[in-house]
Design a protein around this motif. Structure first.
Motif, PDB file in Angstrom:
ATOM      1  N   LYS A   2      55.754  -0.483  41.108  1.00 33.49           N
ATOM      2  CA  LYS A   2      56.568  -1.540  40.521  1.00 33.49           C
ATOM      3  C   LYS A   2      56.229  -2.865  41.202  1.00 33.49           C
ATOM      4  O   LYS A   2      56.076  -2.931  42.418  1.00 33.49           O
ATOM      5  CB  LYS A   2      58.046  -1.220  40.711  1.00 33.49           C
ATOM      6  CG  LYS A   2      58.967  -2.211  40.045  1.00 33.49           C
ATOM      7  CD  LYS A   2      60.412  -1.761  40.132  1.00 33.49           C
ATOM      8  CE  LYS A   2      61.289  -2.766  39.407  1.00 33.49           C
ATOM      9  NZ  LYS A   2      62.684  -2.379  39.431  1.00 33.49           N
ATOM     10  N   ILE A   3      56.121  -3.927  40.406  1.00 34.07           N
ATOM     11  CA  ILE A   3      55.872  -5.268  40.923  1.00 34.07           C
ATOM     12  C   ILE A   3      57.213  -5.914  41.242  1.00 34.07           C
ATOM     13  O   ILE A   3      58.117  -5.949  40.405  1.00 34.07           O
ATOM     14  CB  ILE A   3      55.131  -6.136  39.894  1.00 34.07           C
ATOM     15  CG1 ILE A   3      53.777  -5.511  39.539  1.00 34.07           C
ATOM     16  CG2 ILE A   3      54.950  -7.561  40.426  1.00 34.07           C
ATOM     17  CD1 ILE A   3      53.085  -6.169  38.364  1.00 34.07           C
ATOM     18  N   ILE A   4      57.323  -6.430  42.468  1.00 33.11           N
ATOM     19  CA  ILE A   4      58.525  -7.139  42.902  1.00 33.11           C
ATOM     20  C   ILE A   4      58.148  -8.610  43.095  1.00 33.11           C
ATOM     21  O   ILE A   4      57.175  -8.920  43.796  1.00 33.11           O
ATOM     22  CB  ILE A   4      59.050  -6.585  44.242  1.00 33.11           C
ATOM     23  CG1 ILE A   4      59.224  -5.063  44.179  1.00 33.11           C
ATOM     24  CG2 ILE A   4      60.328  -7.295  44.662  1.00 33.11           C
ATOM     25  CD1 ILE A   4      60.236  -4.584  43.182  1.00 33.11           C
ATOM     26  N   ALA A   5      58.905  -9.505  42.482  1.00 31.40           N
ATOM     27  CA  ALA A   5      58.658 -10.941  42.614  1.00 31.40           C
ATOM     28  C   ALA A   5      59.859 -11.611  43.269  1.00 31.40           C
ATOM     29  O   ALA A   5      60.986 -11.453  42.814  1.00 31.40           O
ATOM     30  CB  ALA A   5      58.392 -11.561  41.253  1.00 31.40           C
ATOM     31  N   ASP A   6      59.598 -12.351  44.339  1.00 34.74           N
ATOM     32  CA  ASP A   6      60.638 -13.120  45.020  1.00 34.74           C
ATOM     33  C   ASP A   6      60.484 -14.572  44.582  1.00 34.74           C
ATOM     34  O   ASP A   6      59.674 -15.322  45.116  1.00 34.74           O
ATOM     35  CB  ASP A   6      60.465 -12.990  46.537  1.00 34.74           C
ATOM     36  CG  ASP A   6      61.559 -13.693  47.314  1.00 34.74           C
ATOM     37  OD1 ASP A   6      62.243 -14.576  46.741  1.00 34.74           O
ATOM     38  OD2 ASP A   6      61.721 -13.386  48.509  1.00 34.74           O
ATOM     39  N   THR A   7      61.279 -14.971  43.587  1.00 33.78           N
ATOM     40  CA  THR A   7      61.155 -16.323  43.041  1.00 33.78           C
ATOM     41  C   THR A   7      61.578 -17.389  44.045  1.00 33.78           C
ATOM     42  O   THR A   7      61.205 -18.551  43.905  1.00 33.78           O
ATOM     43  CB  THR A   7      61.949 -16.480  41.735  1.00 33.78           C
ATOM     44  OG1 THR A   7      63.317 -16.128  41.970  1.00 33.78           O
ATOM     45  CG2 THR A   7      61.370 -15.599  40.637  1.00 33.78           C
ATOM     46  N   GLY A   8      62.316 -17.000  45.060  1.00 29.18           N
ATOM     47  CA  GLY A   8      62.692 -17.936  46.116  1.00 29.18           C
ATOM     48  C   GLY A   8      61.513 -18.341  46.981  1.00 29.18           C
ATOM     49  O   GLY A   8      61.489 -19.435  47.539  1.00 29.18           O
ATOM     50  N   LYS A   9      60.531 -17.462  47.093  1.00 25.86           N
ATOM     51  CA  LYS A   9      59.314 -17.750  47.860  1.00 25.86           C
ATOM     52  C   LYS A   9      58.230 -18.407  47.010  1.00 25.86           C
ATOM     53  O   LYS A   9      57.348 -19.064  47.522  1.00 25.86           O
ATOM     54  CB  LYS A   9      58.723 -16.460  48.439  1.00 25.86           C
ATOM     55  CG  LYS A   9      59.442 -15.878  49.599  1.00 25.86           C
ATOM     56  CD  LYS A   9      58.652 -14.677  50.096  1.00 25.86           C
ATOM     57  CE  LYS A   9      59.219 -14.080  51.347  1.00 25.86           C
ATOM     58  NZ  LYS A   9      58.408 -12.924  51.798  1.00 25.86           N
ATOM     59  N   CYS A  10      58.282 -18.178  45.702  1.00 21.31           N
ATOM     60  CA  CYS A  10      57.226 -18.630  44.793  1.00 21.31           C
ATOM     61  C   CYS A  10      57.104 -20.151  44.804  1.00 21.31           C
ATOM     62  O   CYS A  10      58.104 -20.865  44.699  1.00 21.31           O
ATOM     63  CB  CYS A  10      57.515 -18.143  43.372  1.00 21.31           C
ATOM     64  SG  CYS A  10      56.252 -18.596  42.176  1.00 21.31           S
ATOM     65  N   PRO A  56      49.544 -17.214  47.237  1.00 23.52           N
ATOM     66  CA  PRO A  56      49.568 -18.027  48.454  1.00 23.52           C
ATOM     67  C   PRO A  56      50.905 -18.037  49.194  1.00 23.52           C
ATOM     68  O   PRO A  56      50.948 -18.275  50.397  1.00 23.52           O
ATOM     69  CB  PRO A  56      49.206 -19.431  47.960  1.00 23.52           C
ATOM     70  CG  PRO A  56      49.579 -19.445  46.527  1.00 23.52           C
ATOM     71  CD  PRO A  56      49.392 -18.028  46.041  1.00 23.52           C
ATOM     72  N   SER A  57      51.990 -17.759  48.489  1.00 25.16           N
ATOM     73  CA  SER A  57      53.303 -17.787  49.139  1.00 25.16           C
ATOM     74  C   SER A  57      53.832 -16.387  49.458  1.00 25.16           C
ATOM     75  O   SER A  57      54.955 -16.249  49.921  1.00 25.16           O
ATOM     76  CB  SER A  57      54.302 -18.522  48.246  1.00 25.16           C
ATOM     77  OG  SER A  57      54.448 -17.848  47.018  1.00 25.16           O
ATOM     78  N   GLN A  58      53.041 -15.376  49.169  1.00 30.54           N
ATOM     79  CA  GLN A  58      53.430 -13.980  49.393  1.00 30.54           C
ATOM     80  C   GLN A  58      54.744 -13.650  48.684  1.00 30.54           C
ATOM     81  O   GLN A  58      55.583 -12.915  49.212  1.00 30.54           O
ATOM     82  CB  GLN A  58      53.498 -13.661  50.883  1.00 30.54           C
ATOM     83  CG  GLN A  58      52.167 -13.852  51.574  1.00 30.54           C
ATOM     84  CD  GLN A  58      52.238 -13.582  53.051  1.00 30.54           C
ATOM     85  OE1 GLN A  58      53.296 -13.647  53.671  1.00 30.54           O
ATOM     86  NE2 GLN A  58      51.097 -13.276  53.637  1.00 30.54           N
ATOM     87  N   ALA A  59      54.889 -14.177  47.474  1.00 31.92           N
ATOM     88  CA  ALA A  59      56.089 -13.938  46.686  1.00 31.92           C
ATOM     89  C   ALA A  59      56.036 -12.624  45.910  1.00 31.92           C
ATOM     90  O   ALA A  59      57.045 -12.195  45.376  1.00 31.92           O
ATOM     91  CB  ALA A  59      56.309 -15.094  45.711  1.00 31.92           C
ATOM     92  N   LEU A  60      54.857 -12.005  45.863  1.00 29.57           N
ATOM     93  CA  LEU A  60      54.697 -10.754  45.128  1.00 29.57           C
ATOM     94  C   LEU A  60      54.499  -9.589  46.090  1.00 29.57           C
ATOM     95  O   LEU A  60      53.833  -9.736  47.120  1.00 29.57           O
ATOM     96  CB  LEU A  60      53.491 -10.830  44.189  1.00 29.57           C
ATOM     97  CG  LEU A  60      53.553 -11.871  43.098  1.00 29.57           C
ATOM     98  CD1 LEU A  60      52.216 -11.922  42.350  1.00 29.57           C
ATOM     99  CD2 LEU A  60      54.688 -11.583  42.139  1.00 29.57           C
ATOM    100  N   SER A  61      55.052  -8.449  45.724  1.00 28.73           N
ATOM    101  CA  SER A  61      54.823  -7.224  46.495  1.00 28.73           C
ATOM    102  C   SER A  61      54.842  -6.057  45.535  1.00 28.73           C
ATOM    103  O   SER A  61      55.248  -6.186  44.371  1.00 28.73           O
ATOM    104  CB  SER A  61      55.872  -7.058  47.587  1.00 28.73           C
ATOM    105  OG  SER A  61      57.170  -6.968  47.024  1.00 28.73           O
TER     106      SER A  61
END
Length: 64
Positions: A2-10, A56-61
């Motif tokens: 599953k792809i996790i996106a942290d929009t706060g870091k994006c 570049p912001s490591q917003a995806l995991s």
């Protein structure tokens, strides 16, 4: 997987979209990542891994 996106870091760089537009898009409001397919399969799995790597912001995991 599953792809996790942290929009706060994006930061809205768009590298994920350039890597695989079938998986990612960007918000018209602030440019942050939108995950179009959170559970990719087949060839898209490798593209998801690549997008996580180039963000570049490591917003995806990824979560197994």
């Amino acid at each position: 997987m599953k792809i996790i996106a942290d929009t706060g870091k994006c930061v809205g760089a768009g590298q994920c979209v350039l890597t695989e537009p079938a998986l990612f898009d960007q918000s018209e409001e602030d440019g942050t990542v939108i995950v179009l397919n959170a559970e990719p399969d087949g060839d898209l799995v490798e593209k998801a891994r690549e997008a996580v790597h180039v963000c570049p912001s490591q917003a995806l995991s990824l979560e197994d």
